[in-house]
Structure formats: structure tokens, C-alpha cells
Scaffold this active site. Structure first.
Site, mmCIF file in Angstrom:
data_model
loop_
_atom_site.group_PDB
_atom_site.id
_atom_site.type_symbol
_atom_site.label_atom_id
_atom_site.label_comp_id
_atom_site.label_asym_id
_atom_site.label_seq_id
_atom_site.Cartn_x
_atom_site.Cartn_y
_atom_site.Cartn_z
ATOM 1 N N LYS A 233 -13.832 2.177 9.269
ATOM 2 C CA LYS A 233 -14.461 0.861 9.149
ATOM 3 C C LYS A 233 -13.612 -0.061 8.265
ATOM 4 O O LYS A 233 -13.364 -1.215 8.619
ATOM 5 C CB LYS A 233 -15.853 1.023 8.538
ATOM 6 C CG LYS A 233 -16.489 -0.268 8.019
ATOM 7 C CD LYS A 233 -17.763 0.043 7.270
ATOM 8 C CE LYS A 233 -18.393 -1.201 6.673
ATOM 9 N NZ LYS A 233 -17.667 -1.686 5.480
ATOM 10 N N ASN A 234 -13.175 0.436 7.119
ATOM 11 C CA ASN A 234 -12.480 -0.412 6.153
ATOM 12 C C ASN A 234 -11.057 -0.741 6.568
ATOM 13 O O ASN A 234 -10.383 -1.535 5.905
ATOM 14 C CB ASN A 234 -12.493 0.237 4.769
ATOM 15 C CG ASN A 234 -13.889 0.275 4.171
ATOM 16 O OD1 ASN A 234 -14.751 -0.529 4.537
ATOM 17 N ND2 ASN A 234 -14.115 1.207 3.270
ATOM 18 N N CYS B 28 -24.010 -5.464 2.040
ATOM 19 C CA CYS B 28 -24.781 -4.673 1.081
ATOM 20 C C CYS B 28 -24.867 -5.373 -0.268
ATOM 21 O O CYS B 28 -23.910 -5.988 -0.723
ATOM 22 C CB CYS B 28 -24.133 -3.299 0.881
ATOM 23 S SG CYS B 28 -24.182 -2.246 2.329
ATOM 24 N N ARG C 31 -19.630 -9.641 -6.108
ATOM 25 C CA ARG C 31 -18.268 -9.379 -5.659
ATOM 26 C C ARG C 31 -17.566 -10.740 -5.709
ATOM 27 O O ARG C 31 -17.412 -11.425 -4.701
ATOM 28 C CB ARG C 31 -18.264 -8.789 -4.245
ATOM 29 C CG ARG C 31 -16.862 -8.427 -3.765
ATOM 30 C CD ARG C 31 -16.875 -7.830 -2.369
ATOM 31 N NE ARG C 31 -17.268 -6.435 -2.359
ATOM 32 C CZ ARG C 31 -17.179 -5.655 -1.280
ATOM 33 N NH1 ARG C 31 -16.730 -6.123 -0.144
ATOM 34 N NH2 ARG C 31 -17.548 -4.397 -1.338
ATOM 35 N N ASP D 289 -16.959 4.414 -2.837
ATOM 36 C CA ASP D 289 -17.709 4.603 -1.594
ATOM 37 C C ASP D 289 -18.204 6.036 -1.414
ATOM 38 O O ASP D 289 -19.124 6.283 -0.624
ATOM 39 C CB ASP D 289 -16.843 4.218 -0.384
ATOM 40 C CG ASP D 289 -16.834 2.722 -0.128
ATOM 41 O OD1 ASP D 289 -17.539 1.986 -0.852
ATOM 42 O OD2 ASP D 289 -16.130 2.282 0.791
ATOM 43 N N ARG E 117 -23.936 0.129 9.855
ATOM 44 C CA ARG E 117 -22.792 -0.730 9.529
ATOM 45 C C ARG E 117 -21.508 0.073 9.397
ATOM 46 O O ARG E 117 -20.415 -0.458 9.599
ATOM 47 C CB ARG E 117 -23.042 -1.492 8.221
ATOM 48 C CG ARG E 117 -24.088 -2.598 8.322
ATOM 49 C CD ARG E 117 -24.171 -3.399 7.024
ATOM 50 N NE ARG E 117 -22.838 -3.760 6.609
ATOM 51 C CZ ARG E 117 -22.283 -3.411 5.439
ATOM 52 N NH1 ARG E 117 -22.954 -2.673 4.583
ATOM 53 N NH2 ARG E 117 -21.064 -3.778 5.146
#
Length: 419
Positions: free
Chosen positions: A24-25, A118, A123, A308, A400
Site C-alpha cells: 500500500k505505502n 486515519c 500529521r 505501522d 484501506r
């Protein structure tokens, strides 16, 4: 629309083999980068996630065409006719801010709002904005919107980050790859996903050196051309399934993963008493022994322990003999899953940035919610190792970042259904 649930019957040791999904990242910034290219980009091993679909909706809004077939995403960006992304699309995911660098780099302007995703605490995007200004962009960020313009194009410069932020590093790379001159990023993030982004852009004609190190040098080019690229495997998904094996005292093999990607957390599972063997593209995990505590774990930028993986591994440590301690240094709201673990019988105390886990012999199924992406995955890990039935609500958070998590776990003997 009613939120879906995952219903897990715990107490079944996982056993079997799986292939890990694409990262995903890695996929999200590469999808954003594709809009800078001329011609077609084909991304293989692209995970089917709600965040991926959200990225495609952004590209479609901007004028690109996207086609998903299996795990292959084909993007044609030549029809771009907009440079503004509406608030409702920006708020679907936290990483949407990376479209700032991509749009500025290709079009010389962009209009965005603040990203969503999220709720892990602030951030701040001040480093993103500061970097764009340093490269010559004019930035107006009043009233919740961000307007950026670079009338005469962006210019290369030296940027020293006060913190090795992944998102800021990616945004600078995207902005700099077609800027005039040379850009140097110092104290850059070193995550493997940044290396994958740089590898993709270099295939497209970019000139990026040093990705994976703390200094990255980008020499701007005039144009980029689409290519075919294979998205790297998801190391956090791998950590999740290893933790699920540990939680259930199971035995699994994970294929399609470079074991070196998992070095930052593999030692924790070995300290827990798991026997782990790695070979070409595979990790074998035998977690049949009783789990042991691991002392203190501090979340840090790569190559340190990844934030994570914190919630995911905490879930299996709930039943480890002894006391384990996490110190969360990246996000201030990353212990939101703790209340649900305590509801299941875990003994966890949070004091400031620290979470102290005293292992218990058993945890028990309960009705819990997925507070965020990784917290939701932690609930699944805990539920698999609990006695009785666990019901997880707000599953959209898990979707997600995980591709058909219930099907993957069921294929290894877990009893988990979606309702």
C-alpha cells in the site's frame, strides 16, 4: 450504508502458505507519480484496496483514465485537464497530500485541501509547504485550502528536513524529478517504499540517486514516459500475518516477500520465541512454542522498528509471558486500539508515550471496533488468538490497507467471515 463487520471464531492455529500483497505505502505514491508521465503506465502487483480506489478516483477527476484488472492497474494520464482536487476526495486518505508535488511538477499549479484518513494525531504538512516554497512555488494555505503555483516552473535546491518524513520526502521527489536543476534532500526518509518510488521514476526517465539513504540527489529532466512496474511486496501485511501466526501458535509460510524488507521487526518475533527461517522470496514461521515477552520496543523511522507494526505486534504480545513495553515516538494517537485489547482481557497500561503489556494466559472474544487501519488489523490478530467470538466493526479502516484479509486468514485455517 451500514458498516461491515468481521466475525472471528478464535482458538484455531493458523497453518498454510500465502502470497503477500503489493505494498500500500508504495503503490499510492507511485500512482500519484504516474500522472507526471506521458503515455501509459502499467502497475503490476497493485493491491486492491479502498485507498487504491480512492487514488484512482483522484486521477479520474483530474482527467486520467484508470483500468483495474486483477492486480494490474493501467493509467493513461494524457487527458489531464484539472489541477484542483476537491475536499471530498482529499479526505479519503492521509497520503493524498503527495498530489501536491506531482501536480506542481507536471502542471506548475495545484489546489488541494488538507488530507484525511486515519486519525492518528497531527500529521503537520508544514514541511511539505516549506519544501515547495524553497523550490520556488508560491503557497497560500488559508481557510483549509492549499493553493500552489510555480509560474516559471520549480527550481532545484538543497532541502534539509528537520525530521525524516516519508510523505515529505516523497513529495519533494515528485516535485523535483521534472524541476530545473539539481535538488538535494538531506535527512531524507529511508523507507524501502521510497526506493520503490525512485525506481519507478527512474524507469520513466528520471534521474534519482541515493534513495534508501539519508541524502537523495535528483537531477531534473524535461519529461517522463510511462512504463511497466511491479509494486514491491507489503512488509507490514507480512508482519500482520506473522503476528497472527504467533497469536494462534501457528505455522505459516509467506511467499513473494524479500525477507530483508522485514529486518526491522523480524527480530521481535524471534525474541518472542518464534522460529523463523528465510529463503529466496519466502519467510517460514513456526510459532508453536509459548510466547515470551520482548522487553522494550521503540518505534523509529526506518531502519528502526516501524510504527505501522506497533499495534499489530502488541496484539500477539498480549499472551506473551512477562512484560513488554512499547514507546511510540511517531504518532501521538497510536494507542487507540488498547481499550479494545483490554476489553478482550489484555493487561495493558498506557503512560504517556509508553504502553506496558503484562502477558496473560488467555484473552477472550468481544465486540470491538477498528479504530484505524493498523488498530483494526490488531483486533483481527487478537481475535484469532482469543477464546470465543470476536466481532470487529468499522472494517472499512482495515480495507484501506489489506486485500481481502478474511480470505487470506481463512485460507490458513482461521475462522473469519464478513457480514
Amino acid at each position: 450504508m451500514k458498516s461491515q463487520r468481521l466475525i472471528i471464531e478464535g482458538g484455531n492455529a493458523l497453518s498454510g502458505e500465502i502470497k503477500v500483497q503489493g505494498a500500500k505505502n508504495s503503490s499510492l505514491p507511485i500512482i500519484a507519480a504516474s500522472l507526471m508521465c506521458k503515455g501509459e503506465t502499467v502497475l503490476k502487483n497493485c493491491p486492491c484496496l479502498t485507498d487504491t480506489y480512492a487514488s484512482c478516483r483522484i486521477l479520474t477527476h483530474l482527467g486520467c483514465t484508470c483500468r483495474f484488472e486483477g492486480n494490474t492497474l493501467t493509467i493513461k494520464p494524457d487527458g489531464i485537464n484539472k489541477t484542483e482536487i476537491p475536499d471530498e476526495l482529499m479526505r479519503e486518505m492521509r497520503s493524498s497530500i503527495i498530489y501536491m508535488g506531482a501536480l506542481l511538477g507536471r502542471c506548475g499549479k495545484c489546489g488541494l485541501s488538507f488530507p484525511g484518513g486515519c486519525e492518528l494525531g497531527p500529521r503537520p504538512i508544514d514541511m511539505h509547504l516549506s519544501a515547495m516554497k524553497k523550490m520556488g512555488a508560491k503557497v497560500n494555505d488559508e481557510y483549509g485550502t492549499i493553493e500552489c503555483t510555480a509560474e516559471h516552473g520549480l527550481k532545484g535546491t538543497k532541502i534539509i528536513l528537520k525530521y525524516p518524513s516519508v510523505g515529505t520526502t516523497e513529495n519533494i521527489i515528485l516535485a523535483a524529478v521534472m524541476a530545473k536543476g539539481e535538488t538535494i534532500i538531506m535527512n531524507a526518509a529511508r523507507e524501502p517504499e521510497i526506493m520503490d518510488l525512485a525506481a519507478f521514476l527512474n524507469k520513466c526517465g528520471g534521474k534519482i540517486k541515493g534513495a534508501g539513504n539519508s541524502t537523495i540527489v535528483i537531477e531534473g529532466v524535461n519529461e517522463l514516459f510511462g512504463c511497466t512496474h511491479y509494486i514491491m511486496p507489503d512488509r507490514i501485511a507480512a508482519a500482520t500475518y506473522i503476528s497472527a501466526a504467533a497469536s494462534t501458535n501457528g505455522e505459516i509460510s509467506i511467499h513473494g516477500i524479500d525477507p530483508a524488507l522485514c529486518d526491522s521487526f523480524m527480530c521481535v518475533f524471534e525474541q518472542m520465541g518464534c522460529n523463523i527461517y528465510v529463503y529466496d522470496g519466502c519467510i517460514y514461521v513456526n510459532a508453536k512454542k509459548p510466547l515470551k515477552s520482548v522487553g522494550k520496543i521503540i518505534t523509529l523511522p526506518h531502519p528502526g522498528f516501524p510504527t505501522d507494526a506497533q499495534a499489530i505486534i502488541m496484539a500477539s504480545l498480549c499472551k506473551a509471558n512477562g512484560i513488554s513495553i512499547f514507546e511510540e515516538t511517531i504518532f501521538e494517537n497510536r494507542y487507540r486500539h488498547v481499550d479494545s485489547l483490554v476489553k478482550m482481557g489484555a493487561d495493558i497500561k498506557v503512560i504517556g508515550k509508553a504502553a506496558i503489556i503484562t502477558g496473560v494466559k488467555k484473552i477472550y472474544g468481544a465486540k470491538v471496533s477498528a479504530t484505524d487501519l493498523r488498530g483494526g488489523a490488531a483486533m483481527a490478530v487478537a481475535g484469532l488468538g482469543a477464546e470465543g467470538i470476536t466481532e470487529i466493526t468499522d472494517v472499512e479502516h482495515i480495507d484501506r490497507g489489506y486485500e481481502n484479509i478474511e480470505k487470506v486468514l481463512t485460507s490458513m485455517g482461521g475462522k473469519i467471515t464478513r457480514a
